[in-house]
Design a protein around this motif. Structure first.
Motif, PDB file in Angstrom:
ATOM      1  N   ASP A  23       0.841  -1.008  -0.024  1.00 47.51           N
ATOM      2  CA  ASP A  23      -0.021   0.027   0.006  1.00 47.51           C
ATOM      3  C   ASP A  23       0.761   1.323  -0.119  1.00 47.51           C
ATOM      4  O   ASP A  23       1.940   1.312   0.673  1.00 47.51           O
ATOM      5  CB  ASP A  23      -0.817   0.135   1.232  1.00 47.51           C
ATOM      6  N   ASP A  24       0.620   2.318  -0.801  1.00 46.08           N
ATOM      7  CA  ASP A  24       1.277   3.733  -0.773  1.00 46.08           C
ATOM      8  C   ASP A  24       0.840   4.477   0.340  1.00 46.08           C
ATOM      9  O   ASP A  24       1.903   5.381   0.607  1.00 46.08           O
ATOM     10  CB  ASP A  24       1.019   4.278  -2.192  1.00 46.08           C
ATOM     11  N   ASP A  25       0.072   3.934   1.154  1.00 47.65           N
ATOM     12  CA  ASP A  25      -0.255   5.030   2.330  1.00 47.65           C
ATOM     13  C   ASP A  25       0.726   4.482   3.600  1.00 47.65           C
ATOM     14  O   ASP A  25       0.184   3.387   4.118  1.00 47.65           O
ATOM     15  CB  ASP A  25      -1.457   5.005   2.494  1.00 47.65           C
ATOM     16  N   ARG A  47       5.806  -0.162   0.174  1.00 45.98           N
ATOM     17  CA  ARG A  47       5.131   1.047  -0.305  1.00 45.98           C
ATOM     18  C   ARG A  47       4.672   1.244  -1.447  1.00 45.98           C
ATOM     19  O   ARG A  47       4.102   2.167  -1.935  1.00 45.98           O
ATOM     20  CB  ARG A  47       6.110   2.523   0.263  1.00 45.98           C
ATOM     21  N   SER A  48       5.030   0.188  -2.579  1.00 44.44           N
ATOM     22  CA  SER A  48       4.737   0.282  -3.838  1.00 44.44           C
ATOM     23  C   SER A  48       4.727  -1.146  -4.291  1.00 44.44           C
ATOM     24  O   SER A  48       5.617  -2.084  -3.962  1.00 44.44           O
ATOM     25  CB  SER A  48       5.766   1.381  -4.569  1.00 44.44           C
ATOM     26  N   ASP A  67      -3.293  -3.304  -2.251  1.00 43.32           N
ATOM     27  CA  ASP A  67      -4.056  -2.073  -2.442  1.00 43.32           C
ATOM     28  C   ASP A  67      -4.290  -2.192  -4.029  1.00 43.32           C
ATOM     29  O   ASP A  67      -3.452  -2.231  -4.777  1.00 43.32           O
ATOM     30  CB  ASP A  67      -3.485  -0.646  -2.023  1.00 43.32           C
ATOM     31  N   MET A  70      -2.575   2.390  -6.503  1.00 47.13           N
ATOM     32  CA  MET A  70      -1.227   3.010  -6.060  1.00 47.13           C
ATOM     33  C   MET A  70      -0.638   3.686  -7.328  1.00 47.13           C
ATOM     34  O   MET A  70      -1.404   3.564  -8.513  1.00 47.13           O
ATOM     35  CB  MET A  70      -0.656   1.834  -5.673  1.00 47.13           C
ATOM     36  N   PRO A  71       0.171   4.761  -7.089  1.00 44.80           N
ATOM     37  CA  PRO A  71       0.619   5.441  -8.394  1.00 44.80           C
ATOM     38  C   PRO A  71       1.380   4.698  -9.180  1.00 44.80           C
ATOM     39  O   PRO A  71       1.417   5.092 -10.415  1.00 44.80           O
ATOM     40  CB  PRO A  71       1.580   6.591  -7.604  1.00 44.80           C
ATOM     41  N   ASP A  72       2.126   3.646  -8.860  1.00 42.99           N
ATOM     42  CA  ASP A  72       3.056   2.950  -9.841  1.00 42.99           C
ATOM     43  C   ASP A  72       2.396   1.973 -10.501  1.00 42.99           C
ATOM     44  O   ASP A  72       2.795   1.464 -11.751  1.00 42.99           O
ATOM     45  CB  ASP A  72       4.370   2.480  -9.478  1.00 42.99           C
TER      46      ASP A  72
END
Length: 138
Positions: A23-25, A47-48, A67, A70-72
């Motif tokens: 999860d990126d959070d 984190r990614s 999650d 996520m951004p990536d």
């Protein structure tokens, strides 16, 4: 010579199942680590999706909690990449952005369950335990 994947889960005789959480959070990662460790799981957080994919030759988990947004890379695409790497542990997708098609897309990708944030408590623990118990052992 038969090549053995380094990502197979530990034997079922292992006393503490391992869960990889992506999860990126950072707050979600901390909360999930606390929740899962309290319930007797060994936890490793990322984190990614890229951080998980770059892990290299390390023992794989008994279950992934990933999650969706996520951004990536999104959680469904990450699951597809894990499957291509012969990582067959069950995946539980978590999301705060449910839509009407996410469960169908997740099921098509081989994802065991979809759990909605912020309700990541005993429901998630129950899903993880069932996923690990129902996993076919090679």
């Amino acid at each position: 010579m038969v090549e053995v994947s380094p990502y197979r889960a530990r034997p079922s005789s292992s006393p503490q199942p391992t869960v990889f959480v992506v999860d990126d959070d950072a707050a979600v990662l901390g909360s999930l680590r606390f929740l899962l460790e309290t319930d007797g799981f060994a936890v490793r957080t990322f984190r990614s999706g890229t951080a998980l994919l770059n892990l290299g030759a390390a023992p794989g988990p008994d279950c992934y909690v990933i999650d969706y947004k996520m951004p990536d890379i999104n959680g469904i695409d990450l699951t597809g990449r894990l499957r291509k790497s012969d990582r067959d542990a069950p995946v539980i997708l978590i999301t705060g952005y449910p839509d009407e098609n996410i469960s169908a897309r997740a099921a098509t990708a081989g994802i065991k369950d979809v759990v909605l944030k912020p309700l990541l408590d005993e429901n998630l623990v129950k899903c993880i335990r069932h996923a690990i118990k129902d996993r076919p052992h090679a």
